[in-house]
Scaffold this active site. Structure first.
Site, short mmCIF file in Angstrom:
data_model
loop_
_atom_site.label_atom_id
_atom_site.label_comp_id
_atom_site.label_asym_id
_atom_site.label_seq_id
_atom_site.Cartn_x
_atom_site.Cartn_y
_atom_site.Cartn_z
N LYS A 136 0.83 -1.21 0.00
CA LYS A 136 0.00 0.00 0.00
C LYS A 136 0.86 1.26 0.00
CE LYS A 136 -4.34 -1.60 0.97
NZ LYS A 136 -5.45 -2.07 1.40
N LYS A 151 -4.78 -8.69 -6.82
CA LYS A 151 -6.08 -9.08 -6.26
C LYS A 151 -7.13 -8.04 -6.64
CE LYS A 151 -6.40 -6.94 -1.75
NZ LYS A 151 -7.39 -6.90 -0.71
N LYS A 210 -10.85 -2.60 -3.82
CA LYS A 210 -11.68 -1.38 -3.90
C LYS A 210 -10.92 -0.24 -4.56
CE LYS A 210 -13.76 -2.12 0.61
NZ LYS A 210 -12.59 -2.38 1.46
N1 AQP Z 1 -9.72 -9.88 -3.75
C1 AQP Z 1 -10.13 -10.43 -2.61
N2 AQP Z 1 -10.38 -11.76 -2.56
C2 AQP Z 1 -10.82 -12.35 -1.40
N3 AQP Z 1 -11.02 -11.65 -0.27
C3 AQP Z 1 -10.79 -10.33 -0.29
N4 AQP Z 1 -10.90 -9.37 0.65
C4 AQP Z 1 -10.55 -8.18 0.12
N5 AQP Z 1 -10.19 -8.33 -1.16
C5 AQP Z 1 -10.33 -9.65 -1.44
C6 AQP Z 1 -11.35 -9.63 2.00
O1 AQP Z 1 -12.41 -8.73 2.30
C7 AQP Z 1 -12.35 -8.41 3.69
C8 AQP Z 1 -12.43 -6.94 3.85
O2 AQP Z 1 -11.28 -6.31 3.34
P1 AQP Z 1 -11.08 -4.77 3.61
O3 AQP Z 1 -12.02 -3.99 2.83
O4 AQP Z 1 -11.15 -4.48 5.05
O5 AQP Z 1 -9.59 -4.54 3.18
P2 AQP Z 1 -8.77 -5.00 1.93
O6 AQP Z 1 -8.42 -6.44 2.07
O7 AQP Z 1 -7.60 -4.07 1.85
O8 AQP Z 1 -9.79 -4.81 0.74
P3 AQP Z 1 -9.66 -3.98 -0.57
O9 AQP Z 1 -10.88 -4.20 -1.35
O10 AQP Z 1 -8.37 -4.29 -1.25
O11 AQP Z 1 -9.71 -2.49 -0.05
P4 AQP Z 1 -8.72 -1.28 -0.31
O12 AQP Z 1 -8.50 -1.21 -1.80
O13 AQP Z 1 -9.46 -0.07 0.23
O14 AQP Z 1 -7.49 -1.57 0.47
C9 AQP Z 1 -11.07 -9.03 4.24
O15 AQP Z 1 -11.39 -10.24 4.90
C10 AQP Z 1 -10.26 -9.30 3.01
O16 AQP Z 1 -9.37 -10.38 3.18
#
Ligand code: AQP
Length: 344
Positions: free
Chosen positions: A115, A207, A210
């Protein structure tokens, strides 16, 4: 045998539009755990602000995460849904954990490195300390099980390290306060199923996320049927037909991703998908996947929209959940303050 009651905690950041990875990796798996565990599902807004969030967008995204929990089938009466910032004990315990965790532990976190990228001197201190807050979220409720996607595995390992170090560092005080045995559990990650790491539809090395810039790489939970079908039709794949055995997916990142998505949506194994589609090309598989995705996601999106049209109701559910979570959190914190030696 653990002496801790089986309890689940998990959370999602309100940091943008929810996507298929959040649904398959986390939210969908929250629902069956309600049958066997007391569950606490949090909208982790304190985590969201580790990167800049426009305040109005944060409010909207907080509603969206709560609506997704409800629409997927989390029961806010039998279990707890709340947003993290309403329970200040999360921040209090995170501070104590900042003083337990070691700099070297945090520096090893791959998610921080990803990040922060080349900008590590310029990101917030909160982003660096993120895993400490995550440990506090889980341990405040002495959660024994934490359903998450694959990307959170390292943070869960760190949570266990923090719990263990706290239990060891304060062992004498824990015993002096008549709190026998380990004070915090070593919480288990629950990373199961065929879609624990859903990949970008445009790049099988990343992956789904968001914060992904390309709209075509991500299926959002609130996408309409046309968008879902278009994104799956245009998803990166390869010219080979699907193999008949799972081993044949090795090295075919995009193909494995689409098969995993199908399996998770249909609640079957990857092998069962290949039993059906082995030998067939993506010209056959993608329309079937699109149809399945629309069939499974559209009713949830409709239910989410219904909740989102009633923000007062969502806020009432979050407030009532926070009131119940706070009682449990304060119970833990009263003991933690004594163990650490704070006078209160
Ligand atoms: N691509 C993914 N595949 C499977 N699980 C996923 N999770 C996130 N992306 C995937 C799971 O969703 C839960 C919530 O995640 P989060 O929103 O708290 O944080 P993150 O993992 O950092 O998700 P994003 O979408 O990538 O958000 P941003 O871009 O804002 O950082 C967790 O259980 C995560 O494992």
């Amino acid at each position: 045998m653990s002496s801790f009651a089986p309890r689940v905690f998990s959370g999602i950041k309100p940091s943008g539009d929810l996507h298929l990875g959040n649904y398959l990796g986390a939210i969908k798996r929250f629902v069956p755990l309600q049958e066997t565990h007391a569950c606490i599902y949090c909208v982790v807004d304190l985590h969201a602000i580790t990167v800049w969030q426009d305040p109005q967008d944060l409010e909207k995204a907080t509603h969206e995460v709560a609506a997704a929990y409800l629409a997927a089938g989390v029961d806010p009466e039998k279990h707890i849904i709340f947003n993290q910032s309403q329970v200040h004990q999360h921040a209090e315990l995170a501070w104590i954990f900042n003083c337990v965790a070691r700099m070297g532990w945090m520096q090893r976190m791959t998610q921080f490195k990803d990040k922060a990228g080349k900008n590590s001197q310029n990101v917030s201190l909160g982003l660096f300390a993120y895993p400490s807050l995550m440990a506090a979220d889980i341990l405040l409720y002495k959660a024994t099980h934490v359903p998450v996607g694959e990307d959170q595995k390292q943070h869960l390992e760190l949570t266990r390290d923090i719990a263990q170090k706290f239990n060891n560092d304060f062992a004498a005080s824990i015993s002096r306060n008549h709190l026998d045995g380990d004070f915090f559990p070593l919480s288990e990650p629950v990373i199961t199923g065929p879609a624990t790491r859903v990949l970008s539809l445009r790049d099988g090395t990343r992956k789904m996320s968001k914060s992904e810039a390309s709209d075509m790489a991500t299926i959002y939970m609130l996408d309409d049927a046309d968008s879902i079908a278009r994104k799956i039709r245009k998803a990166k794949s390869d010219p080979e037909p699907l193999p008949s055995e799972v081993a044949g997916l090795k090295g075919r990142l995009e193909a494995a991703n689409l098969v995993g998505i199908y399996a998770a949506l249909a609640d079957i194994s990857q092998q069962e998908v290949l039993d059906q589609f082995g030998g067939k090309g993506f010209g056959t598989f993608k329309p079937a996947l699109a149809e399945l995705a629309v069939d499974r996601l559209a009713p949830i999106a409709m239910e989410m929209r219904r909740y989102l049209a009633e923000p007062d109701m969502i806020e009432k559910i979050l407030k009532e959940g926070a009131d119940r979570a706070r009682v449990m959190a304060e119970d833990t914190m009263k003991q933690v303050r004594k163990i650490v030696g704070f006078i209160s």
